[in-house]
Design a protein around this motif. Structure first.
Motif, PDB file in Angstrom:
ATOM      1  N   GLN A 120     -29.250  19.936  50.844  1.00 24.47           N
ATOM      2  CA  GLN A 120     -29.088  19.324  49.516  1.00 24.47           C
ATOM      3  C   GLN A 120     -28.140  18.122  49.555  1.00 24.47           C
ATOM      4  O   GLN A 120     -28.044  17.379  48.572  1.00 24.47           O
ATOM      5  N   PHE A 124     -27.756  14.181  47.149  1.00 26.36           N
ATOM      6  CA  PHE A 124     -26.630  13.431  46.594  1.00 26.36           C
ATOM      7  C   PHE A 124     -26.415  12.093  47.311  1.00 26.36           C
ATOM      8  O   PHE A 124     -25.961  11.129  46.687  1.00 26.36           O
ATOM      9  N   ILE A 145     -33.197  13.927  43.407  1.00 26.30           N
ATOM     10  CA  ILE A 145     -33.689  15.302  43.528  1.00 26.30           C
ATOM     11  C   ILE A 145     -35.023  15.365  44.267  1.00 26.30           C
ATOM     12  O   ILE A 145     -35.462  16.460  44.664  1.00 26.30           O
ATOM     13  N   SER A 366     -31.604  23.497  45.615  1.00 26.00           N
ATOM     14  CA  SER A 366     -32.092  22.320  44.884  1.00 26.00           C
ATOM     15  C   SER A 366     -32.040  22.554  43.377  1.00 26.00           C
ATOM     16  O   SER A 366     -31.783  21.628  42.607  1.00 26.00           O
ATOM     17  N   ALA A 369     -28.473  21.991  42.466  1.00 22.58           N
ATOM     18  CA  ALA A 369     -28.202  20.541  42.490  1.00 22.58           C
ATOM     19  C   ALA A 369     -28.761  19.887  41.219  1.00 22.58           C
ATOM     20  O   ALA A 369     -28.097  19.044  40.588  1.00 22.58           O
TER      21      ALA A 369
ATOM     22  N   GLY B  31     -21.044  17.653  43.228  1.00 21.56           N
ATOM     23  CA  GLY B  31     -22.343  18.315  43.323  1.00 21.56           C
ATOM     24  C   GLY B  31     -22.512  19.047  44.643  1.00 21.56           C
ATOM     25  O   GLY B  31     -22.946  20.209  44.678  1.00 21.56           O
ATOM     26  N   ILE B  32     -22.147  18.374  45.728  1.00 19.89           N
ATOM     27  CA  ILE B  32     -22.272  19.008  47.052  1.00 19.89           C
ATOM     28  C   ILE B  32     -21.384  20.251  47.121  1.00 19.89           C
ATOM     29  O   ILE B  32     -21.798  21.305  47.620  1.00 19.89           O
ATOM     30  N   VAL B  35     -22.919  23.171  45.132  1.00 21.95           N
ATOM     31  CA  VAL B  35     -24.063  23.775  45.849  1.00 21.95           C
ATOM     32  C   VAL B  35     -23.550  24.652  46.990  1.00 21.95           C
ATOM     33  O   VAL B  35     -23.976  25.808  47.151  1.00 21.95           O
TER      34      VAL B  35
END
Lengths: 379, 129
Positions: A120, A124, A145, A366, A369, B31-32, B35
């Motif tokens: 993922q 980003f 995405i 995902s 994310a 975000g990373i 996750v």
């Protein structure tokens, strides 16, 4: 004679040929190409046939005075497209995916979950790349995405953040999912040595029924607590999985993973295809989205493989780094590709079940994310 | 009075300035991290799950587990346990007891067993050796 000429002119005006532009013809050829790839090459036929036919339908120019396209209020296509525009279809597809997903490979080898997270990173990084190309943060999030390699997730996030790019993003996402066997192998070979590709992994342990039942509830609570934006997708995914694993709702699970997901896939694919009207689709932005989508997919694959190599520095029982490529959530295509590349080096090395672990972890990753991007960019 | 000329917009614009914004690199890092954190917590939970279940819930029979050995009604539970322990000690490898039953007098099992034991103690060899 003059009368006949006038009538012929009127007849021509009443046909779709009058409004046909080069762009429409190009898109119709795209649609035919998708159908060809699906039927002749078996590239994601369940998706590309509805999308391809939808592209053809969406590019037949309307006759003056007649509203037919997904963009015209009150049309049948518009009502069907409502499920795409409002993000209704993707969660329903996630329900079906949950009802057909077996998480036991992941439960039996939990360390492989990290590979699903590593992939993922590509989402980003592509998000940042899109920002540098002057896309708005919302558009960049929807483009990034694509690297999650999850069509419903890409459509869901795009419908929430950048509806005007939905067609291009959906087509890019599904195209790259269909092209997993083409895009991933060169990256996997480039980043691994032959010795690494020959690594055999230990067989997985047996997972009890209790574990399989407890997992969807607990995993949902963890994901929803950390990323509330992912509740819709993750909730449906784990709800579907619970229906499958508890075994007392077999009828519901069977419907969710067969009839229901088929109906929604048909509607989603067809409507997304029909939304690629040349006047909306053929723009410079669409080309950039395709380029960034490919980049996102490649980076996600590379991140998964590299993460496996880094983990091997600390692990006694080594991971075959090819398995990392399955961290992108194109289920089960990327796991199949991993298995295929592994068997090219060693026909007795069976990586499929090992690769399914990061593959399903990638679906969760995902969706998380997407939840993070949605919650942060929606305002 | 001239008309203001606007430069044509380039196909690809490139700018690094959004990266430093709130929605740039900080959002990507966040975000990373989210996750990884979520999946790491799931990893930790899955790793602990078998032990948690063993503590709080009795182990359920595996769907693929072999059926229990068919046991004769006349054989007591204690005897079954003793036989199972003896088999495990003797074989010392994975095994499965399919059935346990008491011999009938007609089978003369004990006599047969005693006779075999007796013959083996004489160290009989095949004649052609």
């Amino acid at each position: 004679m003059n009368y006949l000429t006038i009538k012929a002119g009127q007849l021509f005006e009443a046909t779709a040929l009058a409004g046909m532009e080069v762009g429409n013809l190009v898109m119709i050829l795209f649609g035919i190409g998708f159908i060809y790839l699906a039927i002749a090459k078996h590239y994601e036929p369940l998706l590309l046939v509805p999308i391809g036919f939808g592209v053809i339908v969406g590019n037949i120019p309307p006759v003056a005075g007649m509203s037919l396209s997904v963009y015209d209020e009150g049309t049948v296509l518009r009502y069907l497209y409502f499920g795409v525009e409002k993000g209704i279809y993707p969660p329903l597809i996630f329900l079906g995916i949950g009802a057909m997903t077996d998480f036991s490979t992941m439960l039996s080898n939990p360390r492989l979950i990290l590979l699903g997270a590593a992939a993922q990173v590509g989402v980003f990084l592509t998000y940042l790349g899109a920002l540098t190309l002057a896309f708005t943060p919302q558009e960049a999030g929807a483009i990034g995405i694509i690297g999650g390699a999850d069509g419903p997730t890409a459509i869901f996030l795009s419908s929430r953040l950048a509806p005007e790019l939905l067609g291009a993003i959906a087509i890019a996402a599904y195209s790259y999912m269909a092209l997993v066997p083409v895009i991933q192998p060169p990256i996997m070979r480039l980043l691994t040595t032959r010795d690494e590709r020959l690594i055999r992994m230990k067989p997985s342990r047996t997972v009890s029924r209790q574990e399989r039942i407890v997992f969807p509830v607990a995993a949902f609570l963890i994901c929803a607590t950390l990323a509330p934006g992912a509740i819709v997708l993750i909730g449906m995914l784990f709800f579907g999985n619970l229906m499958k694993e508890c075994t007392v709702t077999d009828r519901l699970a069977l419907t969710a993973r067969s009839a229901m997901i088929d109906v929604v896939t048909i509607l989603l694919g067809f409507c997304v295809g029909a939304s690629t009207n040349a006047q909306h689709f053929l723009q410079a932005k669409s080309i950039l989205i395709f380029v960034l989508g490919a980049l996102s997919f490649a980076v996600a694959t590379a991140c998964g493989v590299l993460a496996a190599k880094v983990m091997n520095l600390f692990l006694k029982d080594k991971i075959n780094p090819l398995v990392g490529a399955a961290g992108v959530s194109a289920v089960p295509d990327s796991a199949r590709v991993v298995h295929m590349i592994g068997q090219q080096e060693d026909p007795q090395n069976f990586l499929l079940m090992h690769a399914m672990a990061p593959n399903v972890a990638g679906v969760i990753g995902s969706a998380i994310a997407a939840g993070v991007l949605w919650s942060q960019l929606t305002n | 009075m001239g008309i203001a000329q606007t430069a044509p917009r380039p196909l690809v614009e490139f700018t690094l300035s959004p990266l430093g914004d709130e929605h740039g690199i900080p959002l990507a890092i966040m975000g990373i991290l989210v996750v990884f954190l979520a999946l790491t917590l799931i990893l930790a939970f899955i790793s602990m799950l078998p032990r948690l279940l063993a503590r709080f819930a009795p182990p359920a029979a595996q769907p693929g587990a072999p059926p229990l050995a068919a046991v004769d009604d006349r054989v007591s539970e204690e005897l079954v346990v003793v036989i199972a322990a003896a088999v495990a000690e003797t074989l010392d490898k994975p095994h499965r007891i399919v059935s346990i039953r008491g011999l009938t007098p007609a089978e003369l099992g004990w006599s047969l067993e005693g006779r075999m034991h007796h013959h083996q103690s004489h160290g009989l060899r095949p004649r052609n050796r």
